[in-house]
Design a protein around this motif. Structure first.
Motif, PDB file in Angstrom:
ATOM      1  N   ILE A  99      11.853   6.012 -35.119  1.00  0.00           N
ATOM      2  CA  ILE A  99      11.061   5.878 -33.894  1.00  0.00           C
ATOM      3  C   ILE A  99      10.315   4.544 -33.669  1.00  0.00           C
ATOM      4  O   ILE A  99      10.507   3.863 -32.799  1.00  0.00           O
ATOM      5  CB  ILE A  99       9.911   7.141 -33.832  1.00  0.00           C
ATOM      6  N   ARG A 100       9.792   4.193 -34.776  1.00  0.00           N
ATOM      7  CA  ARG A 100       9.320   2.563 -34.607  1.00  0.00           C
ATOM      8  C   ARG A 100      10.186   1.566 -34.525  1.00  0.00           C
ATOM      9  O   ARG A 100       9.858   0.722 -33.929  1.00  0.00           O
ATOM     10  CB  ARG A 100       8.262   2.668 -36.152  1.00  0.00           C
TER      11      ARG A 100
ATOM     12  N   ASN B  92       4.744   3.223 -31.618  1.00  0.00           N
ATOM     13  CA  ASN B  92       4.178   3.013 -32.753  1.00  0.00           C
ATOM     14  C   ASN B  92       3.654   4.542 -33.254  1.00  0.00           C
ATOM     15  O   ASN B  92       2.414   4.935 -32.767  1.00  0.00           O
ATOM     16  CB  ASN B  92       2.620   1.994 -32.667  1.00  0.00           C
ATOM     17  N   PRO B  93       4.481   5.293 -33.697  1.00  0.00           N
ATOM     18  CA  PRO B  93       4.024   6.735 -34.042  1.00  0.00           C
ATOM     19  C   PRO B  93       3.049   6.737 -34.931  1.00  0.00           C
ATOM     20  O   PRO B  93       2.938   6.077 -36.102  1.00  0.00           O
ATOM     21  CB  PRO B  93       5.432   7.148 -34.733  1.00  0.00           C
ATOM     22  N   GLU B  94       2.357   8.111 -34.913  1.00  0.00           N
ATOM     23  CA  GLU B  94       1.132   8.332 -35.829  1.00  0.00           C
ATOM     24  C   GLU B  94       1.638   9.587 -36.606  1.00  0.00           C
ATOM     25  O   GLU B  94       1.945  10.697 -35.659  1.00  0.00           O
ATOM     26  CB  GLU B  94       0.068   8.321 -35.118  1.00  0.00           C
ATOM     27  N   VAL B  95       1.314   9.854 -37.851  1.00  0.00           N
ATOM     28  CA  VAL B  95       1.713  10.860 -38.513  1.00  0.00           C
ATOM     29  C   VAL B  95       0.807  11.638 -39.083  1.00  0.00           C
ATOM     30  O   VAL B  95      -0.382  11.230 -39.591  1.00  0.00           O
ATOM     31  CB  VAL B  95       2.778  10.522 -39.687  1.00  0.00           C
TER      32      VAL B  95
ATOM     33  N   VAL C  33       3.582  10.173 -30.751  1.00  0.00           N
ATOM     34  CA  VAL C  33       3.844   9.060 -30.192  1.00  0.00           C
ATOM     35  C   VAL C  33       3.303   8.662 -28.893  1.00  0.00           C
ATOM     36  O   VAL C  33       3.869   9.063 -27.981  1.00  0.00           O
ATOM     37  CB  VAL C  33       5.713   9.132 -29.909  1.00  0.00           C
ATOM     38  N   PRO C  34       2.394   7.812 -28.760  1.00  0.00           N
ATOM     39  CA  PRO C  34       1.724   7.447 -27.733  1.00  0.00           C
ATOM     40  C   PRO C  34       2.889   6.524 -26.769  1.00  0.00           C
ATOM     41  O   PRO C  34       3.629   5.530 -27.557  1.00  0.00           O
ATOM     42  CB  PRO C  34       0.495   6.418 -28.311  1.00  0.00           C
TER      43      PRO C  34
END
Length: 207
Positions: A107-108, A115-118, A125-126
């Motif tokens: 994704i990134r 800028n995905p966050e886990v 994914v904002p």
């Protein structure tokens, strides 16, 4: 380029399939060949251009290719993708938790400025604001992908014509010439289809 080569590699085999009418040992390609080649072209370039789109478009993340230890898979085959709001997409990796890191990386690096966050097996994914600069960048990447596909097509065309020429001692020059002409026409049609797909994608991105 590798994807394009896989799509067009079948052209030589199409010309030598046993079901074709044989002319003194050299098969004659049927009328259906151009359609089959164009179908391969359409699928190949369409798959690449699917990744050159805005994250705000519905299903934008579905076709991101994730490289896992078991091979390459579209993101929507590994995780459940849902859009919680216009500004947030959620990817639930519960079914394949071992691929969460790989999915995040894909994704990134998708080229969609994400800028995905886990959080465990959940990837948030904002969705960033879409700028003109980002649209132009995606259009440029789409053109580069198409040009690589056309380069691969030219290589396959040349290789196939060279294979046909090996039969010059077994068949007439006219037969060789006709087959070369048909191969060239297939390649021209495929290249034209690529240009149409690129034009549609560019219009979608830039308006």
């Amino acid at each position: 380029m590798a994807m394009a080569l896989r799509c067009f590699r079948h052209l030589p085999s199409l010309l030598y399939r046993s079901s074709f009418t044989m002319i003194r040992g050299l098969p004659q390609a049927p009328a259906g060949c151009p359609a089959l080649l164009l179908d391969g072209c359409r699928q190949c370039v369409h798959q690449m251009l699917l990744t050159r789109q805005l994250a705000t478009k519905k299903g934008a993340l579905d076709h991101i290719i994730v490289l896992t230890k078991d091979g390459k898979f579209p993101l929507n085959q590994l995780g459940q993708i849902s859009q919680k709001s216009p500004q947030l997409i959620i990817v639930n990796m519960t079914n394949f938790p071992e691929s969460t890191a790989a999915a995040t990386k894909a994704i990134r690096e998708s080229g969609m400025n994400l800028n995905p966050e886990v959080d465990g097996t959940i990837i948030r994914v904002p969705i960033p604001k879409v700028t003109r600069e980002h649209r132009e960048s995606l259009a440029k990447l789409a053109k580069q992908s198409t040009n690589k596909s056309k380069e691969a097509l030219r290589k396959v065309r040349s290789k196939t014509i060279n294979q046909v020429k090996k039969f010059k001692n077994k068949v007439s020059e006219d037969t060789i010439w006709l087959l070369e002409k048909q191969i060239q026409q297939m390649a021209d049609d495929a290249a034209a289809e690529m240009d149409k797909l690129l034009a549609a994608k560019t219009k979608e991105l830039l308006g």
